[in-house]
Design an enzyme around this catalytic site. Sequence first.
Site, mmCIF file in Angstrom:
data_model
loop_
_atom_site.group_PDB
_atom_site.id
_atom_site.type_symbol
_atom_site.label_atom_id
_atom_site.label_comp_id
_atom_site.label_asym_id
_atom_site.label_seq_id
_atom_site.Cartn_x
_atom_site.Cartn_y
_atom_site.Cartn_z
ATOM 1 N N LYS A 46 6.477 6.689 21.920
ATOM 2 C CA LYS A 46 6.714 7.525 23.104
ATOM 3 C C LYS A 46 5.399 7.868 23.803
ATOM 4 C CE LYS A 46 10.775 9.655 20.931
ATOM 5 N NZ LYS A 46 10.529 9.780 19.487
ATOM 6 N N THR A 105 0.840 -1.204 0.000
ATOM 7 C CA THR A 105 0.000 0.000 0.000
ATOM 8 C C THR A 105 0.875 1.255 0.000
ATOM 9 O OG1 THR A 105 -1.734 -1.180 1.178
ATOM 10 C CG2 THR A 105 -1.840 1.209 1.246
ATOM 11 N N HIS A 154 -10.582 -0.052 3.691
ATOM 12 C CA HIS A 154 -9.377 0.231 2.917
ATOM 13 C C HIS A 154 -9.884 0.785 1.583
ATOM 14 C CE1 HIS A 154 -5.452 0.159 1.386
ATOM 15 N NE2 HIS A 154 -5.188 -1.129 1.351
#
Lengths: 311, 158
Positions: free
Chosen positions: A82, A54, A131
């Site tokens: 993080k 993709t 998608h």
Amino acid sequence: MNFHGRHIISIADFNRAEILAVLRASRELAERPRPELLAKRQMATLFFEPSTRTRLSFEAAMHRCGGQVIGFSDAASSSTKKGESLADTIRMVEQYADVIVMRHPRDGSARLASSVSRVPVINGGDGANQHPSQTFLDLFTIASLFPQLERGEELKIAFAGDLKYGRTVHSLVTALGHFRVRLLLVAPDGLELPEHYLTEARAAGLEVDILPSLQDAVNQADVLYMTRLQEERFPDPLEFDHIKATYRITAAMLRSARPELRILHPLPRVGEIAPDVDATPHAHYFQQAGNGIPVRQALVGLVTGSLEAKS
Amino acid sequence: MNREPITTSASRVRQVEAIANGTVIDHIPAEVTLAVARLLTTTDDQVFIGMNLRSTRIGRKGVVKISGRELDVQAAAALALIAPSATICIIRNYEVVGKNQIPIPEVFADVAACANPNCVTNHERWPTRFLVIDRNPLQVRCHYCERAFAADELTLLR
Ligand SMILES: [Zn+2]
């Protein structure tokens, strides 16, 4: 009809006229490439989970139209690691880009991103949910092969394999609801198309036939859309081996196919299409993947305002 | 042994303190009584709760009485997810001045968790949002993961 600034999150957000406009823009770009179309446009590709195919397709689409790409291709190297929230990542990235393409393991992540982003978000896959650029390229492939789709003549489209978990199948079935299509379905026990998609398809006016075998689908269909069977869906490895052998197209099976039959597959294939099929005129899955370029160029061009939507 | 609470229609009334002014939520399915109380009351409210009372309409029921505060019926819309059969009565000076069925809103915003464990709203700090797709029986669709759920598949956030 205005696509400028619009997010591309779910195929269910598009009506028939809008889908046709995307197909038309894609066709124009396939026939007449526009190397300057996206010059000075910046795309951010945020791949919170890897999907090489993709990402490559979006990046190639962008580069071939003169655009630029920044981004990351796995979450480990991104700020998510993080502990940054998805919303904050989007608010940061939108400062640098004209359009964001994202792939994320959670269902609904692209919709969340679109609700904070000031630049268009294109969903490159959100978990098991949607998608849409894949759906548009699948539809574009079918419409290019069979112009009767847009003329409103009936087309027989077979889906085979894992129809329960296959995201590409669900979205394509939704999109086909805007056309005159007879669905031919073949699936192993327990992996049938979920009931609500059947109900939705029938409500949209589609005819649905459940077929007993893959050979029946081969013999009747104009398009055969194959999907991958995933081993983790089968608790019993012996059962998986048996099903795998049943859901495999070979060149020999294609002798009784109609000459116009074309086989599609979202790729990667594993064992469900034998390599000897590749040399037959029925194989069309690699061309299908190639259609990702004009379709993704069209989507990016439309949402960045570089292309006008024509109805 | 009969574990049903022994009530008569005369004594039942007194099982839960009558309130002079405020709100009575009645006909709550017994098992969600505490959830309803949690949903609609604040720590400052004076609240009377009756559980497992006999009801001719729904078998066993719960009653929640909030003294001194008239509940905004629209604000109680989340009740449609867990206690659609409940009624909301506004009480002034011991008199019922308004009786409402639970309204079903178009959207349930941030009142219930999504039942799809992979839904982004279960992994990011982000309010949930469900759109009503069917009213009888109540069915909703998550705005984010696009899954459809029956109302009783969802759990309230408070
Ligand atoms: Zn959800």
